[in-house]
Design an enzyme around this catalytic site. Structure first.
Site, short mmCIF file in Angstrom:
data_model
loop_
_atom_site.label_atom_id
_atom_site.label_comp_id
_atom_site.label_asym_id
_atom_site.label_seq_id
_atom_site.Cartn_x
_atom_site.Cartn_y
_atom_site.Cartn_z
N MET A 99 18.51 28.81 12.11
CA MET A 99 18.44 29.62 10.89
C MET A 99 19.27 28.97 9.79
O MET A 99 20.33 28.40 10.04
CB MET A 99 18.98 31.03 11.16
N GLU A 149 14.17 36.24 -0.06
CA GLU A 149 14.81 36.91 -1.18
C GLU A 149 16.32 36.70 -1.15
O GLU A 149 16.96 36.57 -2.22
CB GLU A 149 14.49 38.40 -1.17
N GLU A 168 18.71 26.38 7.89
CA GLU A 168 18.74 24.93 7.77
C GLU A 168 17.47 24.35 7.17
O GLU A 168 17.25 23.14 7.23
CB GLU A 168 18.98 24.29 9.15
N LEU A 227 9.05 25.40 -4.38
CA LEU A 227 10.08 24.76 -5.19
C LEU A 227 11.18 24.12 -4.36
O LEU A 227 11.88 23.23 -4.85
CB LEU A 227 10.69 25.79 -6.16
#
Length: 419
Positions: free
Chosen positions: A307, A59, A309, A335
């Protein structure tokens, strides 16, 4: 009365909630820090502006284009982003540094949410996707804060769960000022749960408005060039019970494509070490991203234990498997690889992104597999047929481009609520 009963049950369960937090802190020590924020004390709150709640990493990443646009359009309004997990917190700071305020959202008890809202005094509250809490919505409304549910999604499975506690959630859904929902099917589910039809607009998903970071692509090009001319596939956002299937598939891939390299990226950082142990137990030479070591031609697995990447690591690959789909987690964001032009493979459990995955599958950009054997066959086919893989990737990019525009529709709706 229903919310009072819910709050009483929540209070009675607090010892279990705290024990669970301690248990998670054993594997991820960050859960043991900043406890006071979970009780509405401390945190970097910036009053009088825009408050966005992004529960965790996915999110937070999805909110990034929205946050950047809000900064440009309302420079006079400070932005505070709340979340629930240490990985989400780390992602927020990585994306925005100190340009936004940030804190954990308190536990959903009336007094804690009231204190949080009173300290923050937001002009508007924007909840990303479906992270709704009854006391949070009630206290925000009581304080006169317009509440927006942005990029809202609701699978049929989640809707069934909500309907079992309709006595609690219907007032919460009815209290929302505006819902920017992704699809018609989801709009119908929200309506059945109490969202007013006049307070809802089908905007599409802002995840289609994803723009790959040029810096990340440059970094990927440099990294990949150091690996030589090898076929590469990625298994991204994998879960427990899925890594084993991915590694079994990679063994089969190596029979047909001996020089193939697997990039394995577990979903949760507390599983990085256990994933490395699984690779070693499978007898595959391993390099961890965190080690900084250069991959040799004999190495077979590159573990993405870092984290923020994931898009960069996707950019290193020729074929992408999206995790959370060979186990009953519901799949993750298809996506991201589609925007990069990668052919996509998914397991059968993709209810979290059902409409998006169906769009990609219909365009020929996504293939569904059911187990390690069929996963290996799909990977080999696309690695051995690069022209077909390129056509599938291009079809996925077209789907992304054809469905962009949700962000602008969302921003227009937010502007209406800020008047």
């Amino acid at each position: 009365m229903s919310r009072t009963l819910y709050s009483l049950i929540f209070i009675l369960c607090m010892p279990l909630v705290l024990l669970r937090l301690l248990y998670r802190a054993r594997k991820a020590p960050a859960y043991a820090r900043r406890w006071h924020e979970r009780f509405a004390f401390g945190g970097d709150l910036r009053p009088g502006g825009i408050w966005i709640h992004a529960v965790s990493v996915g999110e937070a990443i999805a909110s990034a284009p929205l946050v950047r646009q809000l900064m440009q359009r309302y420079p006079e309004l400070p932005i505070t982003i709340s979340c629930m997990t240490p990985t989400g917190s780390e992602q927020i700071r990585k994306l925005f540094d100190d340009k936004v305020g940030h804190a954990y959202l308190p536990y959903d008890l009336p007094g804690l949410q009231r204190r949080f809202i009173n300290r923050l005094q937001p002009r508007i509250g924007i909840i990303m996707e479906t992270e709704l809490w009854p006391n949070l919505v009630h206290e925000a409304k009581a304080a006169g804060v317009p509440m927006v549910l942005a990029n809202a999604r609701l699978s049929e499975r989640s809707a069934r769960g909500y309907r079992r506690i309709s006595w609690l959630v219907e007032p919460m859904f009815a209290a929302l000022d505006w819902v920017a929902v992704q699809t018609q099917a989801e709009a119908l589910r929200f309506k059945r749960l109490g969202v007013k039809e006049e307070s809802m607009l089908i905007t599409g998903s802002i995840k289609f408005d994803l723009q790959p970071d040029p810096h990340a692509r440059e970094q990927a090009a440099q990294l990949r060039s150091s690996w030589g001319e090898r076929p590469i596939w990625i298994a991204a956002s994998t879960h427990a019970g899925e890594d084993e299937q991915v590694l079994a598939a990679h063994k089969q891939v190596l029979v047909s494509v001996p020089e193939a390299l697997l990039i394995l990226v577990p979903r949760h950082p507390e599983r990085f070490n256990s994933a490395a142990e699984l690779v070693e137990a499978a007898g595959m030479p391993l390099v961890r991203r965190s080690s900084g070591a250069i991959i040799a031609h004999t190495d077979q697995v590159f573990l993405g234990d870092s984290m923020g990447e994931l898009m960069m690591l996707y950019s290193c690959a020729d074929v992408a498997f999206v995790g959370g789909s060979l186990v009953a987690t519901g799949g993750h964001n298809y996506l991201e690889p589609a925007a990069l032009g990668l052919p996509i493979i998914s397991g059968p459990h993709r209810y979290n992104f059902a409409e998006i995955s169906e769009l990609l599958e219909g365009a020929g950009a996504l293939r569904q597999v059911r187990d390690a054997k069929t996963l290996a066959a799909a990977v080999v086919k696309w690695l051995e047929q690069p022209d077909e893989a390129h056509r599938a990737g291009a079809a996925g990019q077209t789907v992304v481009q054809d469905n962009q525009g949700a962000l602008e529709r969302l921003l227009h709706g937010i502007a209406q609520q800020l008047k």
